[in-house]
Write a protein that holds these residues in place. Structure first.
Motif, mmCIF file in Angstrom:
data_model
loop_
_atom_site.group_PDB
_atom_site.id
_atom_site.type_symbol
_atom_site.label_atom_id
_atom_site.label_comp_id
_atom_site.label_asym_id
_atom_site.label_seq_id
_atom_site.Cartn_x
_atom_site.Cartn_y
_atom_site.Cartn_z
ATOM 1 N N ILE A 293 0.883 -1.164 0.000
ATOM 2 C CA ILE A 293 0.000 0.000 0.000
ATOM 3 C C ILE A 293 0.916 1.209 0.000
ATOM 4 C CG2 ILE A 293 -1.769 1.239 1.286
ATOM 5 C CD1 ILE A 293 -2.592 -1.553 2.421
ATOM 6 N N SER A 294 0.788 2.038 -1.000
ATOM 7 C CA SER A 294 1.834 2.993 -1.339
ATOM 8 C C SER A 294 2.177 3.954 -0.202
ATOM 9 C CB SER A 294 1.427 3.808 -2.565
ATOM 10 O OG SER A 294 2.458 4.726 -2.887
ATOM 11 N N PRO A 295 3.431 3.948 0.263
ATOM 12 C CA PRO A 295 3.890 4.974 1.206
ATOM 13 C C PRO A 295 4.227 6.288 0.497
ATOM 14 C CG PRO A 295 5.227 2.954 1.331
ATOM 15 C CD PRO A 295 4.458 2.921 0.043
ATOM 16 N N LEU A 296 4.200 6.278 -0.845
ATOM 17 C CA LEU A 296 4.683 7.416 -1.614
ATOM 18 C C LEU A 296 3.583 8.381 -2.027
ATOM 19 C CD1 LEU A 296 7.146 5.468 -3.951
ATOM 20 C CD2 LEU A 296 7.730 6.859 -1.947
ATOM 21 N N TYR A 297 2.318 8.080 -1.668
ATOM 22 C CA TYR A 297 1.232 8.961 -2.104
ATOM 23 C C TYR A 297 1.164 10.177 -1.179
ATOM 24 C CZ TYR A 297 -3.229 10.593 -3.874
ATOM 25 O OH TYR A 297 -4.228 11.364 -4.434
ATOM 26 N N HIS A 298 1.912 11.203 -1.514
ATOM 27 C CA HIS A 298 1.927 12.489 -0.808
ATOM 28 C C HIS A 298 2.175 12.328 0.691
ATOM 29 C CE1 HIS A 298 0.617 14.326 -4.528
ATOM 30 N NE2 HIS A 298 -0.453 13.559 -4.559
ATOM 31 N N GLY A 299 3.020 11.363 1.062
ATOM 32 C CA GLY A 299 3.376 11.201 2.462
ATOM 33 C C GLY A 299 2.274 10.663 3.343
ATOM 34 N N SER A 300 1.226 10.108 2.742
ATOM 35 C CA SER A 300 0.075 9.633 3.510
ATOM 36 C C SER A 300 0.155 8.136 3.737
ATOM 37 C CB SER A 300 -1.215 9.969 2.763
ATOM 38 O OG SER A 300 -1.325 9.167 1.589
ATOM 39 N N PHE B 248 -10.204 1.482 10.473
ATOM 40 C CA PHE B 248 -10.260 0.762 9.197
ATOM 41 C C PHE B 248 -8.893 0.150 8.908
ATOM 42 C CE2 PHE B 248 -13.951 3.399 8.842
ATOM 43 C CZ PHE B 248 -14.798 2.780 7.944
ATOM 44 N N THR B 249 -8.886 -1.082 8.447
ATOM 45 C CA THR B 249 -7.648 -1.724 8.003
ATOM 46 C C THR B 249 -7.823 -2.147 6.550
ATOM 47 O OG1 THR B 249 -8.337 -3.946 8.689
ATOM 48 C CG2 THR B 249 -7.137 -2.602 10.301
ATOM 49 N N ALA B 250 -6.757 -1.985 5.788
ATOM 50 C CA ALA B 250 -6.715 -2.479 4.406
ATOM 51 C C ALA B 250 -5.542 -3.433 4.291
ATOM 52 C CB ALA B 250 -6.570 -1.329 3.417
ATOM 53 N N THR B 251 -5.816 -4.623 3.762
ATOM 54 C CA THR B 251 -4.796 -5.652 3.598
ATOM 55 C C THR B 251 -4.694 -6.012 2.131
ATOM 56 O OG1 THR B 251 -5.367 -6.541 5.771
ATOM 57 C CG2 THR B 251 -4.037 -7.933 4.330
ATOM 58 N N VAL B 252 -3.475 -6.099 1.615
ATOM 59 C CA VAL B 252 -3.246 -6.490 0.229
ATOM 60 C C VAL B 252 -2.273 -7.660 0.220
ATOM 61 C CG1 VAL B 252 -1.403 -4.768 -0.011
ATOM 62 C CG2 VAL B 252 -2.474 -5.718 -2.043
ATOM 63 N N SER B 253 -2.561 -8.652 -0.619
ATOM 64 C CA SER B 253 -1.682 -9.820 -0.727
ATOM 65 C C SER B 253 -1.628 -10.268 -2.177
ATOM 66 C CB SER B 253 -2.188 -10.968 0.158
ATOM 67 O OG SER B 253 -3.503 -11.344 -0.212
ATOM 68 N N ASP C 233 0.841 -6.839 2.789
ATOM 69 C CA ASP C 233 0.995 -5.527 3.423
ATOM 70 C C ASP C 233 -0.331 -5.122 4.040
ATOM 71 O OD1 ASP C 233 2.288 -3.261 4.294
ATOM 72 O OD2 ASP C 233 2.041 -2.163 2.420
ATOM 73 N N GLN C 234 -0.258 -4.288 5.067
ATOM 74 C CA GLN C 234 -1.463 -3.832 5.761
ATOM 75 C C GLN C 234 -1.221 -2.448 6.354
ATOM 76 O OE1 GLN C 234 -3.015 -5.281 9.822
ATOM 77 N NE2 GLN C 234 -4.259 -6.439 8.364
#
Length: 685
Positions: A169-176, A260-265, A271-272
């Motif tokens: 889950i992108s850490p690069l999207y405007h520091g969010s 809210f949690t978002a999980t991607v696999s 990642d979560q």
């Protein structure tokens, strides 16, 4: 058999463990100024850090310069195949990042977080060298280009190392966090919304996404799953609708929060991320004002300072909580950040306390004629757009944040400016369609019709005009401009150590800023604004809660706060606002207590009191003195000839306040002064 079961449990636990790991990088940094040629002089510091920490104490001069930060970072061989990111909570105000002497990235703008990927720059199995070159030197391509507030310099917030799988889950999207929760509808039986998720997938492949929502008790109240095929365009965000039955909406009275949690696999990648937010709907219209879940909320707002004499701009939870307690004591239900975001903790605390917040882009104009607020260059404009995007992305999940401010007191002196302001407004609505935009304006013309709402910066009746002019202005607004969503913004400076015997209306750039100047200004505004019976103004924005550091001032401080810079002294105006705004905490306050030595001439005393059934009465040297209620919460005594020593007592029910002052002592000589009077409804000319 047991061995097989244990092996299976080990595999399951491994799969369930989040692959993202966060390492704080607060210690073992070395610092030196850019002009110091010898790195042997670098000293160890902990983050957050500023090189102007002692400037407020007068130990060192306030410096706008460059500082260099160094640190070693060991990257174990086990990180092969992982992605590595540096996340900076904030720098003041530009940063250039180097790894092993190689340039990696730059960032421009204070107050916001930013993340850079260093996957290809770290060498596994050895120690690597980080260097961050930070500058708070004014630049024409970095907002703010015009400001009175100190930019203290340094890595002013925490730094973290993020280690993730290739799919993240992108850490690069405007520091969010890369996960945003938008509320579309809130009803007693059902709330509906959307999760917006930004993924970073270097190699095309299928991924599975799980979104879950948890209420305050930890119960899962919503769950959605999505599977994306390998040909999905991951440059686009993923939108996942959700619904929650019998929701608890967020409101100032009941600030209910959801997690809210978002999980991607995908394959061996996992990642979560987790965010906390509230479910609420906003609207802002000219006729209806600001509404949260359909109910109108009139804002009483102050701006907290960005600094504190004990820690400069490195304010932590302790200092922030103390400021919020002052803000709640005075009765404010909102705050605003006029020079860019405060520390994220502030807005998280507002989420929990039910306070409302406004965050502004630091696009401002000051009263200094030498300041240029707008540079019509591509570099300036792009930095402003990127800074606005970062502000919105990093605070969209805070339900307390209800408005984005775009500019303050700009003057139209460049034909490109209006087009740029319209672009900023479009960017804000594109990033966040759920919140209104606002501008603070002291100009006429088209500049006032760009944002959804206007906070009119008015100083009528004091710096120019008469007190009645403010009422006339309100009447004109109601008659001709009621189709605008209007609020008001105002402030006045006053220092507790300045207690002159007399003073005139302030001249431009005056050095005489006594506490009574501030008190009289706010008394005038309280009286005149109380005549807004139509509730035309949905918000009162007052700058500010406390004084703040300003090296551009001869005092080194801007004195517009209701509380002193060190937060130890509540000024008289603080009690005036508390009497008016805070119905839960009774107030009875005699103004001008610090004006102890006075000339031998007629006096008139001012009292601030809560509106109750109890009458307010006063004695001076045990003689009863007549009081006149000149406005809600505001009383004047009749004029009287003081004695050499005067003991004043004021009572309201069981409450009591008192003061002592002397007149005509050897410390004072009588001074000519216009006679005082008790004025009627149009008092103070």
């Amino acid at each position: 058999m047991i061995k097989k079961i244990l092996s299976l449990l080990f595999v399951l636990c491994t799969l369930a463990a989040p692959a993202r790991t966060v390492y704080p990088l607060s210690e073992e940094w070395r610092f030196q100024f850019g002009h110091e040629n010898n790195a042997d002089r670098a000293r160890y510091v902990s983050l957050p850090h500023t090189w102007n920490g002692d400037a407020l104490a007068g130990v060192y001069p306030y410096l706008r310069t460059q500082g260099l930060y160094f640190r070693s970072l060991y990257a174990p061989q086990e990180w092969t195949g992982k992605r590595l990111f540096l996340r900076f909570g904030g720098v003041e105000s530009t940063a250039d990042i180097f790894v092993n002497g190689n340039y990696v990235a730059s960032h421009r703008g204070a107050g916001v977080a930013f993340t850079v990927e260093i996957t290809d720059h770290l060498i596994r199995g050895r120690r690597n060298e980080l260097m961050v070159a930070v500058s708070n030197v004014p630049r024409g391509d970095v907002m703010p280009t015009a400001t009175e507030r100190n930019l203290y310099g340094g890595i002013s917030r925490q730094v973290e190392l993020l280690v993730t799988d290739p799919i993240a889950i992108s850490p690069l999207y405007h520091g969010s966090e890369g996960l945003f929760i938008l509320t579309d509808m809130v009803e007693p039986e059902r709330a509906e919304g959307r999760a917006i998720l930004h993924l970073s997938v270097p190699t095309p492949q299928a991924v599975a996404i799980t979104l879950k929502a948890y209420d305050a008790s930890g119960k899962c109240c919503a769950e959605q799953r999505r599977t994306l095929k390998s040909n999905y365009d991951y440059s686009r965000p993923i939108e996942i609708p959700f619904a929650i039955l019998n929701p608890k909406p967020w409101s100032p009275e009941e600030p209910s929060l959801y997690r809210f949690t978002a999980t991607v696999s995908g394959g061996e990648n996992y990642d979560q991320v987790e965010v906390t937010t509230g479910l609420r709907c906003l609207s802002l219209t000219a006729g209806g004002g600001l509404r949260i879940n359909g109910r109108r909320v009139d804002l009483r707002a102050l701006s907290p300072a960005y600094d504190h004499p004990a820690c400069a701009s490195l304010m932590g939870p302790e200092e922030i909580d103390a400021d919020l307690e002052l803000l709640e004591e005075v009765g404010a239900n909102a705050l605003f950040s006029p020079a860019g975001p405060h520390a994220p903790y502030l807005y998280s605390a507002c989420d929990k306390r039910g306070l409302l917040a406004r965050i502004d882009l630091p696009f401002t104009r000051t009263a200094y004629l030498s300041d240029l607020n707008y540079y019509s260059s591509p570099e300036f404009e792009e930095q402003g757009v990127e800074l606005l995007r970062a502000i919105i992305a990093q605070h969209m999940n805070n339900p307390s944040v209800v408005i984005w401010g775009l500019f303050t007191d700009l003057k139209i002196n460049d034909p490109k400016l209006l087009a740029y302001l319209k672009r900023l407004n479009a960017v804000a609505h594109e990033m966040d369609p759920t919140r209104p935009t606002l501008a603070t304006s002291n100009q006429d013309g088209e500049i006032n019709f760009i944002t959804d709402a206007i906070a009119w910066h008015q100083q009528l009746g004091w710096e120019r005009g008469r007190g009645e002019d403010l009422s006339l202005w309100i009447g004109t607004m109601a008659e001709k401009w009621s189709h605008l969503s209007s609020a008001i913004h105002y402030s006045a400076e006053g220092f507790i150590h300045q207690q002159p015997d007399s003073y005139e209306k302030p001249a431009p750039y005056t050095l005489e800023l006594p506490e009574r100047r501030q008190s009289r200004f706010h008394e005038l505004y309280m009286a005149q604004l109380s005549k807004d019976s139509t509730s035309l103004l949905w918000g009162h924005w007052v700058d500010g809660l406390s004084d703040y550091g300003s090296a551009r001032r001869d005092e080194g401080i801007n004195g517009s706060g209701l509380v002193s810079f060190d937060r130890r002294t509540r000024k008289d105006a603080f009690y005036l606002f508390r009497a008016r705004w805070n119905a839960k905490k009774m107030t009875l306050h005699l103004a001008d207590k610090r004006w102890v030595e006075r000339p031998a001439q007629p006096q008139q005393l001012h009292i601030y009191a809560s509106e109750t059934a109890d009458s307010v009465w006063m004695t001076i040297n045990n003689d009863t003195m007549q009081l006149v209620r000149v406005a809600p919460n505001l009383y004047f005594s009749e004029e009287f000839i003081p004695q050499r020593e005067n003991h004043v007592v004021v009572r309201m029910g069981q409450m009591k306040d008192e003061m002592f002052f002397r007149c005509g002592s050897e410390l004072k000589e009588p001074q000519p002064q216009a006679p005082l009077r008790i004025a009627g409804p149009g008092w103070i000319n």
